[in-house]
Design a protein around this motif. Structure first.
Motif, mmCIF file in Angstrom:
data_model
loop_
_atom_site.group_PDB
_atom_site.id
_atom_site.type_symbol
_atom_site.label_atom_id
_atom_site.label_comp_id
_atom_site.label_asym_id
_atom_site.label_seq_id
_atom_site.Cartn_x
_atom_site.Cartn_y
_atom_site.Cartn_z
ATOM 1 N N UNK A 4 8.200 -3.810 -16.163
ATOM 2 C CA UNK A 4 7.386 -2.820 -15.478
ATOM 3 C C UNK A 4 6.914 -3.397 -14.145
ATOM 4 N N UNK A 5 6.475 -2.499 -13.261
ATOM 5 C CA UNK A 5 5.995 -2.910 -11.945
ATOM 6 C C UNK A 5 4.493 -2.684 -11.883
ATOM 7 N N UNK A 6 3.747 -3.741 -11.585
ATOM 8 C CA UNK A 6 2.297 -3.602 -11.461
ATOM 9 C C UNK A 6 1.913 -3.058 -10.099
ATOM 10 N N UNK A 7 2.571 -3.567 -9.054
ATOM 11 C CA UNK A 7 2.319 -3.056 -7.706
ATOM 12 C C UNK A 7 3.494 -3.405 -6.820
ATOM 13 N N UNK A 8 3.640 -2.650 -5.740
ATOM 14 C CA UNK A 8 4.669 -2.928 -4.754
ATOM 15 C C UNK A 8 4.079 -2.757 -3.362
ATOM 16 N N UNK A 9 4.352 -3.736 -2.499
ATOM 17 C CA UNK A 9 3.910 -3.700 -1.103
ATOM 18 C C UNK A 9 5.158 -3.641 -0.232
ATOM 19 N N UNK A 10 5.296 -2.559 0.488
ATOM 20 C CA UNK A 10 6.467 -2.336 1.331
ATOM 21 C C UNK A 10 6.103 -2.512 2.798
ATOM 22 N N UNK A 11 6.977 -3.170 3.545
ATOM 23 C CA UNK A 11 6.828 -3.266 4.993
ATOM 24 C C UNK A 11 8.117 -2.765 5.639
ATOM 25 N N UNK A 12 7.983 -1.759 6.508
ATOM 26 C CA UNK A 12 9.114 -1.198 7.237
ATOM 27 C C UNK A 12 8.992 -1.585 8.706
ATOM 28 N N UNK A 13 9.994 -2.266 9.219
ATOM 29 C CA UNK A 13 10.062 -2.579 10.643
ATOM 30 C C UNK A 13 11.142 -1.671 11.231
ATOM 31 N N UNK A 14 10.680 -0.612 11.901
ATOM 32 C CA UNK A 14 11.583 0.410 12.415
ATOM 33 C C UNK A 14 12.071 0.036 13.806
ATOM 34 N N UNK A 73 -1.054 1.256 7.777
ATOM 35 C CA UNK A 73 -0.970 0.865 6.373
ATOM 36 C C UNK A 73 -1.544 1.987 5.513
ATOM 37 N N UNK A 74 -0.740 2.440 4.560
ATOM 38 C CA UNK A 74 -1.140 3.514 3.653
ATOM 39 C C UNK A 74 -1.181 2.975 2.231
ATOM 40 N N UNK A 75 -2.170 3.424 1.484
ATOM 41 C CA UNK A 75 -2.313 2.973 0.099
ATOM 42 C C UNK A 75 -2.495 4.188 -0.813
ATOM 43 N N UNK A 76 -1.656 4.232 -1.837
ATOM 44 C CA UNK A 76 -1.740 5.306 -2.823
ATOM 45 C C UNK A 76 -2.391 4.740 -4.079
ATOM 46 N N UNK A 77 -3.590 5.202 -4.437
ATOM 47 C CA UNK A 77 -4.284 4.627 -5.601
ATOM 48 C C UNK A 77 -3.700 5.052 -6.938
ATOM 49 N N UNK A 78 -2.806 6.030 -6.940
ATOM 50 C CA UNK A 78 -2.280 6.553 -8.202
ATOM 51 C C UNK A 78 -0.893 5.978 -8.476
ATOM 52 N N UNK A 79 -0.662 5.446 -9.660
ATOM 53 C CA UNK A 79 0.678 4.961 -9.992
ATOM 54 C C UNK A 79 1.692 6.094 -9.916
ATOM 55 N N UNK A 97 2.952 7.541 12.192
ATOM 56 C CA UNK A 97 3.448 6.706 11.096
ATOM 57 C C UNK A 97 2.752 7.139 9.810
ATOM 58 N N UNK A 98 3.499 7.705 8.871
ATOM 59 C CA UNK A 98 2.904 8.301 7.674
ATOM 60 C C UNK A 98 3.551 7.758 6.406
ATOM 61 N N UNK A 99 2.756 7.682 5.346
ATOM 62 C CA UNK A 99 3.278 7.389 4.013
ATOM 63 C C UNK A 99 2.320 7.980 2.984
ATOM 64 N N UNK A 100 2.554 7.664 1.704
ATOM 65 C CA UNK A 100 1.751 8.257 0.635
ATOM 66 C C UNK A 100 0.333 7.716 0.616
ATOM 67 N N UNK A 101 -0.598 8.534 0.156
ATOM 68 C CA UNK A 101 -1.950 8.078 -0.134
ATOM 69 C C UNK A 101 -2.904 8.248 1.018
ATOM 70 N N UNK A 125 2.020 0.686 1.672
ATOM 71 C CA UNK A 125 3.129 0.753 2.620
ATOM 72 C C UNK A 125 2.640 0.464 4.038
ATOM 73 N N UNK A 126 3.261 -0.509 4.656
ATOM 74 C CA UNK A 126 2.988 -0.860 6.050
ATOM 75 C C UNK A 126 4.204 -0.432 6.880
ATOM 76 N N UNK A 127 3.954 0.341 7.925
ATOM 77 C CA UNK A 127 5.027 0.831 8.798
ATOM 78 C C UNK A 127 4.781 0.287 10.199
#
Length: 879
Positions: free
Chosen positions: A20-30, A181-187, A161-165, A149-151
């Motif tokens: 299972x995944x506890x958390x994921x931190x994504x960085x997008x360099x566009x 940086x966007x953070x979604x508190x819901x799994x 620059x948009x993402x979830x949360x 998510x960091x964009x």
């Protein structure tokens, strides 16, 4: 194409994930040339996994793997396996952090899955399996994680620059770049991940929830479209209010965002807090959008918003359970639209979709249960069966339980499963436990494919003052399912006396819901003092076909008197169907067709009767579509079917010309354009009358001038398109002039031009295929844009039954050429274009042979996608 990509996945093989995944931190360099994605993911062994192998297998496609780090240590090439489909390693510990760095090319992504570019803007589509095109990850819906998510992007080309949360941080990076940086508190599962970046403007509003929280509402569009979002915003606020009022469901983030993009395979996507929409489902003005467009936008906006709870907060365990979220949410958006507009018209529209398309799917090689048992490519199961028949299954539960107990079931479902990935069985269990109703047999609707057939006979026993109704159910064999067990079918019925009054006193609205559970069952109604007229399957209470021998007199009586408005429409539709099919039979026998005078009298009486709902009358006046009528033929005859339907239409036009002209004139005063049921009903009735009147052209020059005048003076797109639709059916100089005028006026608006392409594609004129082929080279057409493909190619092949099925086979070859071309760029759209070829066994031997050869040609293509392969293979196997 690898064997793995053509492998069949089966529901019975489901296993819980090993990690299972506890958390994921994504960085997008566009960057313009590529995008670098860094995924820092915390994994832990799933304690519920009983057969853990210790191998971590991550899905991934169409990207470059840059590096892999396990707890900070860079792994060497011999410490993991990477293929075209996955990344595999043995972490050797129960909890660890894995960093995966990938490089992708959004600009080159023509499949429009994962991260891609649309008009220079970055956007994502991850449902069902697009996230694996972004990074290596357990791309399955039962792995839920909290995303941060960091964009990073260029401020000039990507100011937004948009993402979830919720937005938790933003700033400058130097060299003209910035970040958010966007953070979604819901799994959530990764299919609900979203990213948008580009040159967009926001239309802002707010909504205050019932608990007093202020939610920021934002719709992001290209600057040229900023004035076309008002209706979508109003629709969103109405949907939020309705969900609170009806289901007690409140929005849970600080902001709700919608983004409209031109290039999108679907209608819209419910990503948590950041819904991405096909622009056709957002943008509207009276000048550029029809009434149906406005209704469609309202429904789709509501649908995606409702997914916040039925799909996001509670999601599906695996893709076989897709209807858990889609069938339920379609039911919810249908009910919302019914409350906002005309309930009867909404129900008729929903049922027409079932009868015209889902019944056909049920009778073809791609027939599958609402909850499929197997698939090669899950994209192929985003179907009318999963969505719309799935909604009918939910509606039947609502009918059996009643509104109050259904709401209790919904409350229990959320209380039990909030934050979980669950199954259709879990939903049914919540409904059964909350209501006390046994739904064990009812669950066969999820597991058995095909359309049940209910055979009906009734007898009035005068001496006993009793009416006896005998029902017999059956279901034809479908691929992989020969024998079917009896369904649990709610049958809503009414009995009308000679004056049209309901005779079942004490029942709500004179309607009684019978529960058909056996193969054969009888129901008795006491105290029936005269022979009643049966009003059967009121409101289309179950998605079944009905075999009921009712006379034309009885149907005409129901048309005039039935208190169930759906059945009043159904009586009109059934009368028309009988007359058209009799006309077709006479043409096939080389006999002169004659229009039945009693049918004409029934239509005339309907026209003269005061209409409380003009949209309902407009629907009752329309003849059944050729695609629906084709399903009623043992061997489909496209030519005589078209000729027969056109004969009936032209005869009604001539015999009822005065009535149609009166209807047109009485409803032709527009005034201020309004999106209300009354105003839309008036426009609909007027334009149905115009279409009948235009059946007299070219002999009636006055009517032709009337139609051209409506086009020239139309103050809204509804009236303009209605007139243009009539004109495109008639050869001549004025047709080309008006088409050219429309194109010149609207060539800068891609959504309006879609209508222009479609009207030419569905024209019955002899040179339509040649015209469609020429339009492929039009500068406004692009094979890369799914909307354009659907508007031109899809409209001709699925919406022009007569010309597509020309006995020369030219239509079949044309479609095959386009499918092969699309297979290389957008397999998902290519597969959806295949539908008209799947029911080839319904046609005569000549057409069967022509279609079979095209299917064989498709299967012979090198590197055929799994999407196209599955449908083409199953279609041929059906032969």
């Amino acid at each position: 194409m690898s064997t793995e990509q053509h492998a069949t996945r089966r529901r019975e093989d489901y296993r819980v994930p090993e990690y299972l995944v506890e958390e994921i931190r994504l960085t997008f360099q566009l960057y313009a040339e590529s995008t670098v994605v860094t995924a820092d993911t915390v994994y832990a062994v799933n304690q519920q996994s009983t057969d853990c192998t210790g191998r971590l297998q991550l899905s991934g496609e169409n990207m470059e793997l840059v590096e892999v780090r396990l707890d900070g240590r860079r792994l060497e090439a011999d410490e993991f396996e990477v293929s075209a489909m996955d990344l595999i390693l043995v972490p050797g510990k129960d909890r660890f952090e894995l960093q995966v760095v990938t490089r992708i090319d959004p600009v080159a992504n023509t499949a429009l899955e994962g991260l891609y570019c649309s008009n220079g803007n970055y956007c994502t589509q991850c449902e069902p399996e697009g996230f694996r095109r972004i990074t290596y990850f357990p791309d399955r819906p039962d792995v839920l994680a909290r995303f941060t998510t960091r964009i990073e992007g260029d401020r000039q080309t990507c100011p937004v620059l948009l993402s979830n949360g919720n937005l938790i941080e933003s700033g400058e990076l130097g060299n003209g770049r910035h970040y958010a940086v966007w953070q979604d508190p819901f799994p959530k599962p990764c299919y609900l991940f979203a990213l948008v970046a580009g040159r967009l403007v926001a239309i802002d509003d707010t909504f205050t929830t019932r608990s007093g929280r202020d939610i920021a509402l934002r719709i992001f569009v290209e600057a040229r479209n900023r004035d076309l979002c008002d209706h979508a915003m109003r629709s969103l606020k109405k949907a939020m209010q309705w969900d609170e009022d009806v289901y007690g469901l409140e929005y849970d983030l600080d902001v709700f965002m919608i983004v409209a993009v031109d290039d999108f395979n679907m209608g819209a996507m419910e990503n948590k807090g950041l819904n991405i929409f096909n622009s056709r489902c957002v943008l509207a003005s009276p000048q550029s959008a029809t009434d149906q467009d406005f209704l469609g936008i309202e429904g789709v906006v509501a649908h995606e918003y409702f997914h916040n709870w039925t799909g996001n907060r509670v999601t599906c365990r695996d893709w076989f359970q897709l209807s858990l979220k889609e069938g339920l949410t379609v039911f919810r958006d249908q009910e919302f639209s019914s409350d906002m507009n005309s309930r009867a018209v909404q129900r008729i529209d929903d049922v027409q979709l079932i009868r015209n398309f889902q019944f056909r799917e049920d009778s073809g090689p791609m027939a599958h249960p609402v909850r499929p048992d197997a698939y090669v490519e899950i994209n192929n199961f985003y179907t009318v069966t999963v969505y719309n028949k799935g909604a009918e299954v939910i509606r039947m539960m609502h009918t059996l339980l009643g509104a109050a107990d259904f709401r209790k079931g919904m409350d229990l479902y959320f209380a039990r499963h909030d934050g979980q990935a669950v199954t259709c069985d879990d939903f049914v269990a919540a409904m059964a436990d909350a209501s006390g109703v046994d739904l064990g047999q009812f669950k066969r609707w999820y597991s058995q494919a095909g359309t049940p057939v209910v055979k009906v006979s009734g007898q009035w026993l005068a001496e006993k003052r009793r009416y006896v109704l005998r029902l017999r159910q059956s279901c034809p064999a479908t691929p992989g399912q020969d024998g079917k067990e009896p369904f649990h079918i709610p049958i809503a019925v009414g009995l009308l006396d000679s004056r049209g009054r309901d005779m079942l006193n004490g029942d709500r609205d004179g309607t009684r819901v019978l529960e058909l559970r056996e193969r054969e069952q009888s129901f008795s109604f006491p105290d029936i003092g005269e022979k009643p007229v049966l009003s059967f399957l009121r409101g289309f209470s179950a998605p079944v076909k009905v075999e009921l021998d009712q006379s034309r007199e009885e149907l005409a009586f129901l048309l005039a008197h039935d208190t169930d408005l759906f059945n009043r429409w159904y009586a009109a539709s059934k009368l028309s169907e009988i007359v058209v099919m009799e006309t077709v039979a006479r043409l096939q026998a080389n006999a002169q067709p004659v229009l039945d005078s009693d049918f004409v009298a029934a239509v005339r009486a309907n026209l003269q009767r005061p209409a409380s709902d003009k949209a309902l009358l407009a629907l009752a006046l329309q003849l059944p579509a050729e695609t629906y009528l084709a399903q009623q033929m043992d061997t489909v005859d496209p030519v005589n079917l078209h000729r027969g339907r056109e004969f009936v239409r032209s005869q009604l036009s001539s015999l009822l010309a005065d009535e149609f002209r009166r209807i047109y004139d009485d409803n032709n005063e527009e005034g201020e354009y309004r999106i209300t049921p009354e105003a839309m009903g008036r426009r609909s009735l007027k334009n149905v009358a115009l279409a009948y009147l235009m059946a007299r052209v070219p002999t009636d020059e006055e009517i032709y001038a009337l139609c051209c005048g409506q086009y020239a003076e139309a103050g809204n797109m509804t009236d303009a398109i209605a007139a243009l639709s009539c004109v495109t059916r008639i050869e001549g100089r004025r047709r080309q002039e008006i088409l050219h005028h429309f194109y010149t006026r609207w060539q800068a608006d891609p959504l309006v031009l879609d209508k222009w392409f479609t009207l030419q594609a569905v024209s019955p004129l002899a040179d339509t295929l040649a015209e469609v082929t020429r339009l492929l080279a039009n500068p406004s057409f692009s094979m890369k844009n799914p909307n354009k493909v659907r508007a031109l190619i899809g409209a001709f092949c699925s919406g022009n039954h007569y010309r597509f099925h020309d006995v020369s086979g030219a239509g079949y070859a044309f479609l095959t050429d386009r499918i092969i071309e699309l297979n290389a760029t957008n397999p998902q759209i290519a597969a959806r274009m295949l539908s008209p070829l799947t029911v080839w066994k319904r046609y005569d031997p000549v057409r069967q042979d022509l279609i079979r050869r095209q299917l064989e040609r498709i299967l012979a293509v090198d590197n055929l996608s799994g999407d196209v392969y599955e449908i083409a293979r199953k279609s041929l196997q059906a032969g």
